[in-house]
Design a protein around this motif. Structure first.
Motif, PDB file in Angstrom:
ATOM      1  N   ARG A 164      44.956  42.751  42.615  1.00 52.02           N
ATOM      2  CA  ARG A 164      44.969  42.074  43.907  1.00 52.02           C
ATOM      3  C   ARG A 164      43.592  42.183  44.561  1.00 52.02           C
ATOM      4  O   ARG A 164      42.821  43.102  44.270  1.00 52.02           O
ATOM      5  CB  ARG A 164      46.016  42.687  44.832  1.00 52.02           C
ATOM      6  CG  ARG A 164      47.443  42.566  44.334  1.00 52.02           C
ATOM      7  CD  ARG A 164      48.394  43.317  45.264  1.00 52.02           C
ATOM      8  NE  ARG A 164      48.041  44.740  45.344  1.00 52.02           N
ATOM      9  CZ  ARG A 164      48.568  45.595  46.207  1.00 52.02           C
ATOM     10  NH1 ARG A 164      49.478  45.173  47.081  1.00 52.02           N
ATOM     11  NH2 ARG A 164      48.211  46.862  46.211  1.00 52.02           N
ATOM     12  N   SER A 183      46.142  37.559  43.820  1.00 55.30           N
ATOM     13  CA  SER A 183      45.999  38.376  42.613  1.00 55.30           C
ATOM     14  C   SER A 183      45.466  37.561  41.446  1.00 55.30           C
ATOM     15  O   SER A 183      45.585  36.332  41.409  1.00 55.30           O
ATOM     16  CB  SER A 183      47.340  39.019  42.242  1.00 55.30           C
ATOM     17  OG  SER A 183      48.311  38.037  41.933  1.00 55.30           O
ATOM     18  N   PHE A 184      44.850  38.277  40.496  1.00 56.20           N
ATOM     19  CA  PHE A 184      44.264  37.680  39.309  1.00 56.20           C
ATOM     20  C   PHE A 184      44.750  38.441  38.077  1.00 56.20           C
ATOM     21  O   PHE A 184      45.078  39.626  38.158  1.00 56.20           O
ATOM     22  CB  PHE A 184      42.732  37.754  39.352  1.00 56.20           C
ATOM     23  CG  PHE A 184      42.135  37.489  40.707  1.00 56.20           C
ATOM     24  CD1 PHE A 184      42.224  36.240  41.283  1.00 56.20           C
ATOM     25  CD2 PHE A 184      41.462  38.500  41.394  1.00 56.20           C
ATOM     26  CE1 PHE A 184      41.657  35.992  42.518  1.00 56.20           C
ATOM     27  CE2 PHE A 184      40.910  38.266  42.633  1.00 56.20           C
ATOM     28  CZ  PHE A 184      41.006  37.006  43.203  1.00 56.20           C
ATOM     29  N   LEU A 185      44.717  37.790  36.939  1.00 54.82           N
ATOM     30  CA  LEU A 185      45.053  38.428  35.670  1.00 54.82           C
ATOM     31  C   LEU A 185      43.791  38.577  34.827  1.00 54.82           C
ATOM     32  O   LEU A 185      43.009  37.626  34.691  1.00 54.82           O
ATOM     33  CB  LEU A 185      46.086  37.606  34.909  1.00 54.82           C
ATOM     34  CG  LEU A 185      47.472  37.500  35.551  1.00 54.82           C
ATOM     35  CD1 LEU A 185      48.341  36.528  34.753  1.00 54.82           C
ATOM     36  CD2 LEU A 185      48.134  38.865  35.633  1.00 54.82           C
ATOM     37  N   ARG A 241      47.247  42.834  36.241  1.00 50.98           N
ATOM     38  CA  ARG A 241      47.160  42.071  37.482  1.00 50.98           C
ATOM     39  C   ARG A 241      46.396  42.890  38.515  1.00 50.98           C
ATOM     40  O   ARG A 241      46.670  44.080  38.712  1.00 50.98           O
ATOM     41  CB  ARG A 241      48.552  41.737  38.008  1.00 50.98           C
ATOM     42  CG  ARG A 241      48.547  40.861  39.269  1.00 50.98           C
ATOM     43  CD  ARG A 241      49.959  40.544  39.737  1.00 50.98           C
ATOM     44  NE  ARG A 241      50.696  39.754  38.755  1.00 50.98           N
ATOM     45  CZ  ARG A 241      50.609  38.440  38.654  1.00 50.98           C
ATOM     46  NH1 ARG A 241      49.810  37.755  39.463  1.00 50.98           N
ATOM     47  NH2 ARG A 241      51.318  37.810  37.741  1.00 50.98           N
ATOM     48  N   THR A 259      39.949  33.503  30.489  1.00 52.68           N
ATOM     49  CA  THR A 259      40.912  33.653  31.576  1.00 52.68           C
ATOM     50  C   THR A 259      40.721  32.633  32.683  1.00 52.68           C
ATOM     51  O   THR A 259      41.677  32.240  33.323  1.00 52.68           O
ATOM     52  CB  THR A 259      40.819  35.059  32.198  1.00 52.68           C
ATOM     53  OG1 THR A 259      39.507  35.277  32.707  1.00 52.68           O
ATOM     54  CG2 THR A 259      41.154  36.119  31.181  1.00 52.68           C
ATOM     55  N   TRP A 265      37.076  37.896  42.746  1.00 55.76           N
ATOM     56  CA  TRP A 265      37.357  37.567  41.356  1.00 55.76           C
ATOM     57  C   TRP A 265      36.199  37.971  40.448  1.00 55.76           C
ATOM     58  O   TRP A 265      36.386  38.590  39.398  1.00 55.76           O
ATOM     59  CB  TRP A 265      37.642  36.071  41.186  1.00 55.76           C
ATOM     60  CG  TRP A 265      38.133  35.716  39.810  1.00 55.76           C
ATOM     61  CD1 TRP A 265      39.423  35.681  39.383  1.00 55.76           C
ATOM     62  CD2 TRP A 265      37.332  35.386  38.671  1.00 55.76           C
ATOM     63  NE1 TRP A 265      39.480  35.332  38.048  1.00 55.76           N
ATOM     64  CE2 TRP A 265      38.202  35.150  37.585  1.00 55.76           C
ATOM     65  CE3 TRP A 265      35.952  35.264  38.462  1.00 55.76           C
ATOM     66  CZ2 TRP A 265      37.751  34.793  36.319  1.00 55.76           C
ATOM     67  CZ3 TRP A 265      35.497  34.924  37.187  1.00 55.76           C
ATOM     68  CH2 TRP A 265      36.387  34.690  36.135  1.00 55.76           C
TER      69      TRP A 265
END
Length: 437
Positions: free
Chosen positions: A262, A248-250, A260, A37, A64
């Motif tokens: 945040r 935001s991150f996936l 997703r 990712t 993260w």
């Protein structure tokens, strides 16, 4: 069970269970789901063609990596059918944890990785100030030095601890937080295998998560944020900026679904159903010895400068002799501007001192006059035609340091930048004084 192998806990009650035996096939499965990712790729900034996104060297580092651990832990629990599974953390901030964790060093265990520094296997002492070569100081002195470093790095101001703001369209790596630089980056490099071209696995980010100890290391990195928010500064909210909270991150979850998350979703450990075992924090009282450092070495340099040798410059302070209240409201910050590294695959480390005497760059006087260190772990291997310089800025809070060395009333201070590793082609544009509220 050794004290270095303590659990994060996916329930609100931390446990002391050793990691389960997981097959190599399963290890490959969950690492591939998460590793791809962000760690080994160069994701692009949507709307800004050609601009790379980077979660290191900025205020995204802690949130993260917290969620990277979170989903990794849930995937493991799914694989073994245990929703209460908890990752261990490597508490390198305490003397009992200042060596490589023994359970990861068993050659017959799936937790073993042959691409590690073989000279650093337990009980070899860990150096949180690792500069690419092993120190010769006695173990007891090294432990004291490690505790001094932990005391220094747990700074209060959010930007100095968390890293600099990083928004859409910004250049990557606006500035690391204190823990990210040291000990996060130094432990990565200390663990990596010097026999490999780039210090793989742990010594370079593209391969770091191939080593199972990566997750124990980052468990303790996350624990530093957990301690800061829950114990040291419980009223500190880090940042209230919506650009941070709504970033935001996936990730892939335990069902292999893309989800997703945040930043605001990462802030409450109870909501994420994890906690850390309550173990000692000996560094809380490990303030380096104080006192006047003596006559500072004369300034002997100018900017821009290449760090192939020590650079000493005189820096003017806009505000001297401030009150304690003024200092509490606004931290004085030493800013190392325009740090440029031509090669992303190089481990770089240099130390920064204030009013150090000519012979004060070493351990004895160094601890008293050291503002901090810049440690930049390499990210990845780039093709020659894609190689681009790495640019960043470093910031150090110096209010307490100036008080300790009797320099708070000085209108000018001497700043020494001392190269330690990989600095022959590194350049610095300048040094200045700023303030952070």
């Amino acid at each position: 069970m050794e004290s270095i192998n303590v659990a994060r806990g996916t329930t609100t009650t931390p446990r002391m269970a050793p990691p389960p035996c997981i097959s190599n096939l399963q290890t490959l499965r969950y690492n591939l789901l998460l590793h791809r990712t962000m760690k080994g790729s160069k994701p692009r900034n949507v709307g800004f063609p050609g601009l790379e996104i980077q979660i290191h060297g900025c205020w995204l580092f802690f949130p993260w990596h917290r969620m990277y651990l979170y989903f990794h832990e849930r995937i493991l629990g799914k694989l073994i059918g245990d929703e209460t599974f908890a990752l261990p953390f490597w508490n390198w901030d305490a003397p009992d944890g200042m060596s490589f964790p023994a359970i990861y060093a068993n050659r017959w265990s799936p937790l073993y990785d042959p691409r590690r520094n073989q000279a650093h296997l337990p009980p070899f002492p860990l150096d949180l100030d690792y500069s690419g070569t092993d120190t010769t100081i006695p173990k007891d002195q090294l432990i004291d030095q490690n505790l001094n470093i932990m005391y220094r790095q747990a700074t209060r101001k959010a930007e100095l601890f968390m890293g600099q703001p990083y928004r859409a369209g910004d250049q990557p790596e606006p500035g690391e937080g204190s823990i990210e630089s040291v000990p996060h980056n130094t432990v990565h490099r200390w663990t990596g295998d010097p026999r490999q071209p780039n210090g793989e696995d742990m010594g370079i980010f593209y391969s770091a998560a191939r080593d199972p100890v990566f997750f124990a290391h980052h468990g303790n990195v996350d624990r530093m944020w957990y301690i800061r928010r829950g114990l040291l500064f419980p009223s500190d909210t880090d940042f209230t900026d919506p650009d941070w909270l709504d970033a935001s991150f996936l990730f892939y979850d335990e069902e292999a679904r893309l989800v997703r998350v945040r930043v605001r979703d990462t802030l409450d450990p109870a909501a994420l159903r994890f906690t850390y075992q309550d173990v000692g924090l000996p560094w809380l009282n490990a303030k380096p010895s104080t006192g006047s450092a003596g006559t500072p070495a004369p300034a002997a340099g100018a900017f821009p400068a290449t760090l192939d040798k020590t650079v000493r410059v005189a820096v003017t302070r806009p505000k001297a002799s401030r009150s304690r209240k003024e200092k509490e409201e606004e931290e004085e910050v030493l800013v190392i501007e325009g740090i440029e590294v031509p090669d992303h695959s190089t481990y770089v480390k240099f130390d920064v001192f204030v009013n150090a005497p000519e012979s004060g760059d070493g351990a004895a006087t160094g601890a008293a006059t050291c503002a901090g260190s810049v440690a930049l772990a390499p990210h990845g291997i780039h093709r020659e035609e894609q190689r681009s310089p790495r640019k960043t800025v470093a910031r150090f809070g110096i209010c307490d340091l100036l008080d300790d060395i009797g320099a708070d009333g000085d209108k000018t201070i001497t700043v020494s930048i001392v190269p330690r590793c990989g600095c022959d082609s590194v350049t610095v544009a300048g040094v200045s004084i700023g303030y952070v509220k």
